[in-house]
Design a protein around this motif. Structure first.
Motif, short mmCIF file in Angstrom:
data_model
loop_
_atom_site.label_atom_id
_atom_site.label_comp_id
_atom_site.label_asym_id
_atom_site.label_seq_id
_atom_site.Cartn_x
_atom_site.Cartn_y
_atom_site.Cartn_z
N LEU A 34 43.43 17.95 -8.24
CA LEU A 34 42.55 16.63 -8.45
C LEU A 34 42.91 16.27 -10.12
CD1 LEU A 34 40.34 14.88 -7.97
CD2 LEU A 34 38.82 16.84 -8.63
N GLU A 78 40.64 17.04 -3.09
CA GLU A 78 39.49 17.84 -3.98
C GLU A 78 39.04 19.14 -3.37
OE1 GLU A 78 36.61 15.04 -4.52
OE2 GLU A 78 37.90 13.30 -4.95
N LEU A 79 38.77 20.06 -4.07
CA LEU A 79 38.68 21.42 -3.43
C LEU A 79 37.19 21.64 -3.00
CD1 LEU A 79 40.08 23.70 -6.31
CD2 LEU A 79 41.15 22.86 -4.24
N PRO A 80 36.11 20.92 -3.19
CA PRO A 80 34.71 21.27 -2.86
C PRO A 80 34.66 21.56 -1.17
CG PRO A 80 34.34 19.73 -4.40
CD PRO A 80 36.00 19.91 -4.25
N HIS A 126 35.31 23.02 -12.70
CA HIS A 126 34.38 22.62 -11.63
C HIS A 126 35.40 21.19 -11.06
CE1 HIS A 126 31.28 25.30 -11.50
NE2 HIS A 126 31.14 25.27 -12.56
N TRP A 127 35.09 20.78 -10.20
CA TRP A 127 35.75 19.50 -9.60
C TRP A 127 35.21 18.32 -10.35
CZ3 TRP A 127 31.57 16.02 -8.31
CH2 TRP A 127 32.17 14.87 -7.63
N LYS A 153 38.35 16.00 -12.44
CA LYS A 153 38.61 14.51 -11.90
C LYS A 153 38.31 13.50 -13.20
CE LYS A 153 36.48 11.20 -9.05
NZ LYS A 153 35.68 10.85 -7.69
#
Length: 407
Positions: free
Chosen positions: A14, A44-46, A296-297, A301
């Motif tokens: 990301l 994206e990982l979430p 964290h995401w 980003k």
């Protein structure tokens, strides 16, 4: 600063893909190479521990449409290893070929930690970081299977929720006394623990594991330090991650005490023309007055989008507050800011029992962090209050109009 003719971004997650997209949005028309080891285009990982495991979707949120990279003349090379960086002659070694750069961005991300105990290499002792791993894990989460999760952090708790949805028997093991203990402290952690226990999750806390028990190449159980054995058809290890800084270290870049790559407020490293973003960046944050490294995401980003202007000659500090979110069963939450839950004062607005509340953490009269749980009306205001580190009386956080606290 002379405009770069060629920018190389190492890392196709990301952070790297956001940087590449932002460069084109800001008018950069030079050569742009985006290269990394993962096989899938940037995502994206979430969703990996949420929607994909729950069975709501087969795909993650892709950073860009598949056609984007060709349309924007971004040289995207997937499944490709960068084996070395030379600061002196401005090159990287890509699958044995030297590629030149005028500006370099390292966005190599992180990798899940292993517990190298006896049996750690058994086939069904898994970790979760990549899309293929999430898809494979979902296939294993079926009715009646015994799932043991090592680690009661965000990933462990989200996987536990998904596994219970699919009818698996779930035991979560952690050396700490509560799930999410280091992040939110005892009181709020108790809310998450009771929620999971209401859903049938068993916790074995204040204990570690001694070994994975197995036969025929597969784990059949997990032996704890008290010598008890938990039956296991599947073991997920979710004990955090470490930053992938091998390239940076070999190139001679300065590293931080936590193993990240030292970057200044603008995300520049100790070497000219080299930046680091995302999980590996130990960032000298202007607001917090110290280095922080966030996995964290939103950080990946936002830093990716931010670094583009600095690659093109600006010198703008990155000042965003950490942000992340989680969904578990019928609980949704957002967390903003940075706190030490064991020294900061906890103030609760709402009802912990109904799991509809906002938790605030206050230090010396200044708001450090806020977490809204199943309460969605004040997200923007909470973000502004945390960004401002608003000076507030704790009692007003409980019952005053939050917007009025902006001053």
């Amino acid at each position: 600063m002379v405009d770069p003719r060629r920018i190389v971004i190492v890392g196709t997650g990301l952070a790297g893909a956001s940087a590449a997209g932002a460069l084109r949005e800001q008018g950069y028309d030079g050569d742009l190479l985006l290269v990394g080891e993962q096989r899938h285009r940037p995502y994206e990982l979430p969703a990996l521990s949420k929607g994909i495991l729950l069975g709501d979707t087969d795909d993650p949120d892709w950073v860009h449409e598949e056609s984007f990279y060709a349309e924007k003349n971004i040289d995207l090379r997937l499944g490709t290893r960068v084996s070395g960086v030379s600061i002196g002659d401005h090159t990287v070694d890509v699958d044995g070929k030297r590629e030149s750069w005028d500006r370099l961005v390292l966005a190599t991300g992180s990798t899940p930690r292993r517990l190298r105990l006896p049996g750690h290499d058994l086939d069904n002792v898994l970790r979760l970081r990549r899309l293929d791993e999430a898809r494979a894990l979902r296939r294993e989460l079926t009715e009646g299977r015994d799932v043991v999760i090592i680690g009661a952090g965000w990933i462990g708790c989200e996987v536990a929720a998904a596994a219970r949805k699919h009818g698996a028997n779930v035991t979560v093991v952690d050396v700490l006394p509560q799930p999410l203990h280091r992040v939110v402290g005892d009181t709020v952690a108790g809310v998450f623990r009771s929620m999971h226990e209401d859903q049938g999750v068993t916790f074995r806390l204040d204990t570690g594991i001694a070994e994975y028990v197995g036969e025929n190449g597969r784990a059949t159980g997990v032996r704890l330090e008290d010598d008890s054995v938990l039956p296991a058809d599947l073991v997920l290890v979710a004990v955090g991650a470490y930053p992938r800084t091998e390239l940076a270290q070999e190139a001679g870049l300065a590293l931080s005490d936590d193993g990240g790559v030292q970057v200044d407020a603008t995300l520049a490293t100790s070497a000219p023309d080299v930046f680091a973003i995302g999980d590996i960046a130990a960032h000298a944050h202007p607001r917090f007055g110290r280095r922080i490294r966030v996995e964290h995401w939103a950080n990946a980003k936002d830093q990716g989008a931010h670094v583009a202007q600095n690659l093109l000659g600006a010198s703008e500090p990155f000042t965003a507050s950490p942000y992340f979110f989680s969904d578990q069963y019928d609980l949704g939450m957002e967390f903003r800011g940075l706190t030490d839950p064991f020294s900061d004062e906890l103030v609760v607005r709402g009802d912990l029992g109904t799991r509809e509340f906002i938790a605030f953490w206050v230090r010396d009269g200044a708001l450090q962090a806020a977490m809204n749980v199943n309460m969605w009306d004040d997200g923007d205001t909470l973000g502004a209050l945390v960004d401002k580190q608003a000076r507030v009386e704790p009692a007003k956080l409980v019952d005053a109009d939050l917007a009025s606290l902006m001053g």
